[in-house]
Design a protein around this motif. Structure first.
Motif, PDB file in Angstrom:
ATOM      1  N   ARG A 210      18.501   4.594 -16.150  1.00 37.06           N
ATOM      2  CA  ARG A 210      17.969   5.030 -17.480  1.00 37.06           C
ATOM      3  C   ARG A 210      16.917   4.145 -18.208  1.00 37.06           C
ATOM      4  O   ARG A 210      15.864   4.227 -18.608  1.00 37.06           O
ATOM      5  N   ARG A 211      17.475   2.611 -18.177  1.00 33.01           N
ATOM      6  CA  ARG A 211      16.768   1.807 -18.980  1.00 33.01           C
ATOM      7  C   ARG A 211      15.349   1.514 -18.374  1.00 33.01           C
ATOM      8  O   ARG A 211      14.325   1.183 -18.879  1.00 33.01           O
ATOM      9  N   GLY A 212      15.264   1.660 -17.019  1.00 33.38           N
ATOM     10  CA  GLY A 212      14.147   1.144 -16.076  1.00 33.38           C
ATOM     11  C   GLY A 212      13.313   2.493 -16.249  1.00 33.38           C
ATOM     12  O   GLY A 212      11.993   2.257 -16.108  1.00 33.38           O
ATOM     13  N   GLU A 213      13.407   3.772 -17.078  1.00 29.97           N
ATOM     14  CA  GLU A 213      12.617   4.803 -17.326  1.00 29.97           C
ATOM     15  C   GLU A 213      11.584   4.383 -18.488  1.00 29.97           C
ATOM     16  O   GLU A 213      10.544   4.974 -18.726  1.00 29.97           O
ATOM     17  N   HIS A 214      12.040   3.213 -19.199  1.00 29.17           N
ATOM     18  CA  HIS A 214      11.258   2.675 -20.421  1.00 29.17           C
ATOM     19  C   HIS A 214      10.555   1.514 -20.135  1.00 29.17           C
ATOM     20  O   HIS A 214      11.283   0.398 -20.033  1.00 29.17           O
ATOM     21  N   ARG A 215       9.154   1.693 -20.020  1.00 20.74           N
ATOM     22  CA  ARG A 215       8.328   0.255 -19.588  1.00 20.74           C
ATOM     23  C   ARG A 215       8.773  -0.739 -20.795  1.00 20.74           C
ATOM     24  O   ARG A 215       8.751  -1.919 -20.173  1.00 20.74           O
TER      25      ARG A 215
END
Length: 159
Positions: A96-101
């Motif tokens: 999920r963190r990877g979804e935020h650049r």
């Protein structure tokens, strides 16, 4: 004689009915609780007055929706949202963190946490997400990051 036979047959039938086994009790159904129900989280853990005070926003009319292991609490008046996700592990959190650049680590919150901002036109939204054990809390609002981080810490303290 026929009347006696009929009467005897009726009496025998009545006795047989009385001696029959009692009707089975209705089957009880048990439902397996969802991961969210098992973890015991809901929007009562993020009441509107607490969220409004922490974010310094005017909020009202909280609403709750539950889908599988996610409880989402939305509040009118300020566009704030609190989301509880249960059953989260480090891999799911990282995905999920990877979804935020532009995600930036927040070291002062439990286990692991990050913050990010999203912009749509002139609207800037702050997202703070943290995980403690298997519970993840996300706060999304127009409030500043520091206030959102404080709310996440307060919500974990309430669990």
């Amino acid at each position: 004689m026929i009347a006696r036979t009929a009467l005897a047959a009726a009496a025998l039938s009545a006795l047989t009915a009385c001696a029959a086994e009692p009707a089975a009790a209705p089957a009880t159904t048990t439902t397996t609780p969802t991961p969210t129900e098992s973890a015991g989280v809901n929007c009562a853990d993020a009441p509107q007055d607490v969220v409004a005070a922490a974010l310094r926003l005017r909020l009202n009319h909280s609403r709750q929706s539950i889908v599988d292991n996610v409880v989402t609490c939305t509040y009118d008046g300020g566009g704030a949202r609190v989301r509880f996700t249960t059953g989260t592990d480090a891999a799911a959190f990282a995905a999920r963190r990877g979804e935020h650049r532009d995600a930036v680590a927040v070291p002062d919150l439990p286990d692991e946490a990050y913050r990010a901002t999203t912009t749509s036109g002139e609207v800037v939204r702050t997202v703070v997400v943290a995980r403690r054990g298997t519970v993840e809390i996300e706060v999304s609002s127009g409030a500043n990051t520091r206030h959102a981080e404080q709310l996440v810490a307060e919500l974990f303290a309430r669990l």
